[in-house]
Design a protein around this motif. Structure first.
Motif, PDB file in Angstrom:
ATOM      1  N   GLU A   6       0.685  -1.176  -0.045  1.00 33.08           N
ATOM      2  CA  GLU A   6       0.086   0.005   0.176  1.00 33.08           C
ATOM      3  C   GLU A   6       1.061   1.376  -0.051  1.00 33.08           C
ATOM      4  O   GLU A   6       0.490   2.475  -0.827  1.00 33.08           O
ATOM      5  CB  GLU A   6      -0.788  -0.066   1.088  1.00 33.08           C
ATOM      6  N   VAL A   7       1.933   1.373   0.877  1.00 34.00           N
ATOM      7  CA  VAL A   7       2.636   2.697   1.034  1.00 34.00           C
ATOM      8  C   VAL A   7       3.318   2.616  -0.476  1.00 34.00           C
ATOM      9  O   VAL A   7       3.586   3.536  -0.883  1.00 34.00           O
ATOM     10  CB  VAL A   7       3.752   2.138   2.297  1.00 34.00           C
ATOM     11  N   ALA A   8       4.284   1.282  -0.607  1.00 33.68           N
ATOM     12  CA  ALA A   8       4.772   1.462  -1.887  1.00 33.68           C
ATOM     13  C   ALA A   8       4.226   1.593  -3.416  1.00 33.68           C
ATOM     14  O   ALA A   8       4.798   2.823  -4.488  1.00 33.68           O
ATOM     15  CB  ALA A   8       5.322   0.401  -2.136  1.00 33.68           C
ATOM     16  N   SER A   9       2.817   1.515  -3.045  1.00 33.86           N
ATOM     17  CA  SER A   9       2.231   1.897  -4.676  1.00 33.86           C
ATOM     18  C   SER A   9       1.820   3.662  -4.893  1.00 33.86           C
ATOM     19  O   SER A   9       1.852   3.603  -5.670  1.00 33.86           O
ATOM     20  CB  SER A   9       0.684   1.540  -4.424  1.00 33.86           C
ATOM     21  N   CYS A  10       2.216   4.387  -2.817  1.00 37.85           N
ATOM     22  CA  CYS A  10       1.769   5.618  -3.107  1.00 37.85           C
ATOM     23  C   CYS A  10       0.515   6.099  -4.019  1.00 37.85           C
ATOM     24  O   CYS A  10       0.111   7.432  -4.095  1.00 37.85           O
ATOM     25  CB  CYS A  10       3.051   6.533  -4.221  1.00 37.85           C
ATOM     26  N   ARG A  11      -0.489   5.287  -3.259  1.00 36.94           N
ATOM     27  CA  ARG A  11      -1.710   5.153  -4.040  1.00 36.94           C
ATOM     28  C   ARG A  11      -2.900   6.050  -3.416  1.00 36.94           C
ATOM     29  O   ARG A  11      -3.421   7.416  -3.903  1.00 36.94           O
ATOM     30  CB  ARG A  11      -2.527   4.261  -4.906  1.00 36.94           C
ATOM     31  N   SER A  12      -2.156   6.093  -1.974  1.00 39.37           N
ATOM     32  CA  SER A  12      -3.410   7.413  -1.229  1.00 39.37           C
ATOM     33  C   SER A  12      -2.460   8.567  -0.762  1.00 39.37           C
ATOM     34  O   SER A  12      -2.634   8.773   0.478  1.00 39.37           O
ATOM     35  CB  SER A  12      -3.317   6.272  -0.052  1.00 39.37           C
ATOM     36  N   VAL A  13      -1.248   8.438  -0.809  1.00 43.45           N
ATOM     37  CA  VAL A  13      -0.762   9.591  -0.630  1.00 43.45           C
ATOM     38  C   VAL A  13      -2.021  11.376  -1.145  1.00 43.45           C
ATOM     39  O   VAL A  13      -2.343  11.671  -1.768  1.00 43.45           O
ATOM     40  CB  VAL A  13       0.537  10.096  -1.927  1.00 43.45           C
ATOM     41  N   LEU A  14      -1.253  12.081  -0.711  1.00 38.78           N
ATOM     42  CA  LEU A  14      -2.199  13.854  -0.343  1.00 38.78           C
ATOM     43  C   LEU A  14      -1.851  14.194  -0.867  1.00 38.78           C
ATOM     44  O   LEU A  14      -0.793  14.682  -1.399  1.00 38.78           O
ATOM     45  CB  LEU A  14      -2.398  14.434   1.141  1.00 38.78           C
ATOM     46  N   PRO A  15      -2.435  14.878  -1.824  1.00 37.23           N
ATOM     47  CA  PRO A  15      -2.649  15.567  -3.279  1.00 37.23           C
ATOM     48  C   PRO A  15      -1.595  16.631  -3.523  1.00 37.23           C
ATOM     49  O   PRO A  15      -0.298  16.940  -3.587  1.00 37.23           O
ATOM     50  CB  PRO A  15      -4.211  16.160  -3.669  1.00 37.23           C
ATOM     51  N   GLY A  16      -2.252  17.747  -2.013  1.00 37.08           N
ATOM     52  CA  GLY A  16      -0.563  18.636  -0.989  1.00 37.08           C
ATOM     53  C   GLY A  16       0.288  17.813  -1.213  1.00 37.08           C
ATOM     54  O   GLY A  16       1.395  18.484  -1.800  1.00 37.08           O
ATOM     55  N   VAL A  17       0.463  16.486  -0.621  1.00 40.03           N
ATOM     56  CA  VAL A  17       2.304  16.157  -0.483  1.00 40.03           C
ATOM     57  C   VAL A  17       2.711  15.909  -1.716  1.00 40.03           C
ATOM     58  O   VAL A  17       3.748  16.255  -2.063  1.00 40.03           O
ATOM     59  CB  VAL A  17       2.316  14.923   0.873  1.00 40.03           C
ATOM     60  N   ARG A  18       1.527  14.993  -2.501  1.00 41.36           N
ATOM     61  CA  ARG A  18       2.421  15.007  -4.040  1.00 41.36           C
ATOM     62  C   ARG A  18       2.795  16.170  -5.048  1.00 41.36           C
ATOM     63  O   ARG A  18       4.111  16.916  -5.276  1.00 41.36           O
ATOM     64  CB  ARG A  18       1.328  14.243  -4.917  1.00 41.36           C
ATOM     65  N   PHE A  19       2.015  17.426  -4.506  1.00 44.44           N
ATOM     66  CA  PHE A  19       2.476  18.305  -5.399  1.00 44.44           C
ATOM     67  C   PHE A  19       3.284  19.114  -4.753  1.00 44.44           C
ATOM     68  O   PHE A  19       4.164  20.021  -5.521  1.00 44.44           O
ATOM     69  CB  PHE A  19       1.395  19.619  -5.196  1.00 44.44           C
ATOM     70  N   ALA A  20       3.545  19.476  -3.612  1.00 46.87           N
ATOM     71  CA  ALA A  20       5.214  19.708  -2.817  1.00 46.87           C
ATOM     72  C   ALA A  20       6.564  19.351  -2.892  1.00 46.87           C
ATOM     73  O   ALA A  20       6.860  19.263  -3.782  1.00 46.87           O
ATOM     74  CB  ALA A  20       4.860  19.953  -1.617  1.00 46.87           C
ATOM     75  N   CYS A  21       6.427  17.424  -2.917  1.00 46.74           N
ATOM     76  CA  CYS A  21       7.143  17.020  -3.891  1.00 46.74           C
ATOM     77  C   CYS A  21       7.656  16.944  -5.343  1.00 46.74           C
ATOM     78  O   CYS A  21       9.184  17.375  -5.536  1.00 46.74           O
ATOM     79  CB  CYS A  21       7.100  15.235  -3.376  1.00 46.74           C
ATOM     80  N   ASP A  22       6.556  17.455  -6.157  1.00 46.07           N
ATOM     81  CA  ASP A  22       7.492  17.677  -7.320  1.00 46.07           C
ATOM     82  C   ASP A  22       7.487  18.404  -7.609  1.00 46.07           C
ATOM     83  O   ASP A  22       8.165  18.564  -8.748  1.00 46.07           O
ATOM     84  CB  ASP A  22       5.787  17.112  -7.934  1.00 46.07           C
ATOM     85  N   ALA A  23       7.308  19.428  -6.672  1.00 45.07           N
ATOM     86  CA  ALA A  23       8.016  20.869  -6.735  1.00 45.07           C
ATOM     87  C   ALA A  23       9.581  21.064  -6.524  1.00 45.07           C
ATOM     88  O   ALA A  23      10.432  21.584  -6.911  1.00 45.07           O
ATOM     89  CB  ALA A  23       7.357  21.456  -6.478  1.00 45.07           C
ATOM     90  N   TYR A  24      10.025  19.796  -5.940  1.00 42.82           N
ATOM     91  CA  TYR A  24      11.286  19.954  -5.569  1.00 42.82           C
ATOM     92  C   TYR A  24      11.920  19.226  -6.904  1.00 42.82           C
ATOM     93  O   TYR A  24      12.732  19.685  -6.751  1.00 42.82           O
ATOM     94  CB  TYR A  24      11.067  19.206  -4.719  1.00 42.82           C
ATOM     95  N   VAL A  25      10.780  18.454  -7.346  1.00 41.75           N
ATOM     96  CA  VAL A  25      11.562  17.980  -8.921  1.00 41.75           C
ATOM     97  C   VAL A  25      12.085  19.302  -9.830  1.00 41.75           C
ATOM     98  O   VAL A  25      13.245  19.028 -10.354  1.00 41.75           O
ATOM     99  CB  VAL A  25      10.806  16.340  -8.695  1.00 41.75           C
ATOM    100  N   GLU A  26      10.414  19.646  -9.116  1.00 39.02           N
ATOM    101  CA  GLU A  26      10.706  20.614 -10.391  1.00 39.02           C
ATOM    102  C   GLU A  26      12.210  21.552 -10.627  1.00 39.02           C
ATOM    103  O   GLU A  26      12.447  22.398 -11.637  1.00 39.02           O
ATOM    104  CB  GLU A  26       9.220  20.824 -10.863  1.00 39.02           C
ATOM    105  N   LEU A  27      11.957  21.960  -9.332  1.00 40.46           N
ATOM    106  CA  LEU A  27      13.320  22.965  -8.922  1.00 40.46           C
ATOM    107  C   LEU A  27      14.518  22.919  -9.397  1.00 40.46           C
ATOM    108  O   LEU A  27      15.655  23.460  -9.709  1.00 40.46           O
ATOM    109  CB  LEU A  27      12.826  23.309  -7.181  1.00 40.46           C
ATOM    110  N   VAL A  28      14.429  21.529  -9.009  1.00 36.57           N
ATOM    111  CA  VAL A  28      15.893  21.130  -9.717  1.00 36.57           C
ATOM    112  C   VAL A  28      16.419  20.987 -11.145  1.00 36.57           C
ATOM    113  O   VAL A  28      17.237  21.472 -10.941  1.00 36.57           O
ATOM    114  CB  VAL A  28      16.078  19.148  -8.723  1.00 36.57           C
TER     115      VAL A  28
END
Lengths: 239, 239
Positions: A109-131
């Motif tokens: 369940e954890v490895a699938s990332c399917r229950s990750v909160l949208p806001g968490v996803r946006f923040a983490c994706d922003a890190y990748v985009e920053l880099v």
């Protein structure tokens, strides 16, 4: 931007440390609750599950940093982070999944990332985009939150042992492994940033990248707080 | 694109092999001259110097490929290419610089890339952009020129020993090291492409990426040919 002469290395490091430490997520209410032993099991699980998405972004942003370097010696240094993170047994991802099991979550369940909160996803994706979008030295500067990590990891391991005795002790290995790795990694990164940020403008850009990274880590916890503490829209009715 | 059902693996591999082999740069006039022993020392040096720029792009494109993968197992496999290439003693870059010395070039001059032909630079940069912009499976498919490399490397080492006895034998280690590495690497990449290109459209995109990569390798040699053979605008007057 015309900002005059570059700061001396000591003053530059002091500015990075100052701007970083006052925004570091150890001060976020979610972490304060965690370290005071005030999170419920569900809330602790929610943090572990959501933070795993951040863990999955790390080798991706580190590969982007690798791709920005023209220097084989830098790449030989930086590639170790990806090896450390992806190792099948002792890597950061593997240890985090063991932590997830240790707090009673289902590994898949954890490895699938399917229950990750949208806001968490946006923040983490922003890190990748920053880099992806910024220069190599700014991307490396954004990693300097690791400078503050060893202290947080040590406090966290102790706090969990004290307050959450139901968590499998062996599962805390991730926090312990990060103490020495984060110290070594942040020293290397700091050396590189000091050597590479040769103008005042570059120094300012590095500080800005570190500030943005702090905002990303903070926003991740805001999203978890909103869902699982207040207003708590993911809490069960009876909580 | 609506292209019907996907090809069976054997037919897909056959198409990749066919489209790749007839465009592979072993047929380029510069390589034909090289393998027939007809290049002058200057022309052989020019190829080694210019091709080094291509070598420097390899770890960068491989880091981009790493950054596109969500699968730690894939990353553990692919990261070896960067380690192989960047190793201080036995890496592809180090061996190529030894080859440069073996043909009588100055190591620092080659490493600086300052004398690389503009057309060579454009072609190699186009490879990095192809990998940056396309999907993971297409980026991996573009590496499948390695499928044809072992044969070319074996023939090249033999041709150089025969026709260019003034080249330090030990300097040919790069070509020899590539025979087994390219075989292993291309088999892994082919497996991944077969498993991942699950629609006819994806299969076509993979073929297109391989074709583009062949065009890139060809254009690199065109630029060297134009400068050092015909019209030969970089040849000394007396040549």
């Amino acid at each position: 931007m015309s900002l005059g002469t570059p700061l001396a290395p000591e003053a530059f490091v002091e500015q990075l440390r100052e701007e970083g430490s006052r925004r570091y997520h150890d001060r976020h209410p979610y972490h304060v609750l965690m370290h005071e032993g005030k999170l419920t099991k569900l809330q602790l699980q929610a943090w572990v599950l959501n933070r795993y998405y951040y863990q999955t972004r790390i080798p991706i942003k580190d590969a982007l940093i690798l791709s920005k370097s023209e220097d084989p010696a830098f790449r030989r240094m930086w590639i170790r982070r990806i090896l450390d993170h992806d190792d099948e047994d002792k890597g950061g991802l593997a240890l985090w999944l063991r932590l997830a099991e240790g707090v009673g979550l289902d590994r898949e369940e954890v490895a699938s990332c399917r229950s990750v909160l949208p806001g968490v996803r946006f923040a983490c994706d922003a890190y990748v985009e920053l880099v992806r979008e910024r220069s190599l030295v700014e991307a490396v500067a954004s990693s300097l939150t690791e400078f503050f990590a060893p202290d947080l990891m040590s406090r966290r391991a102790a706090a969990w042992e004290e307050h959450y005795p139901w968590v499998d002790r062996a599962a805390l290995e991730y926090f312990r492994s990060r103490v020495s790795r984060a110290r070594r990694d942040s020293e290397e990164a700091l050396d590189f940033v000091i050597r590479s940020a040769t103008t005042r403008e570059l120094q300012e850009r590095c500080v800005a990248a570190l500030v943005r990274k702090c905002e990303i880590l903070w926003a991740l916890l805001d999203a978890v707080y909103a869902a699982y503490v207040t207003p708590g829209w993911r809490l069960p009715e009876s909580a």
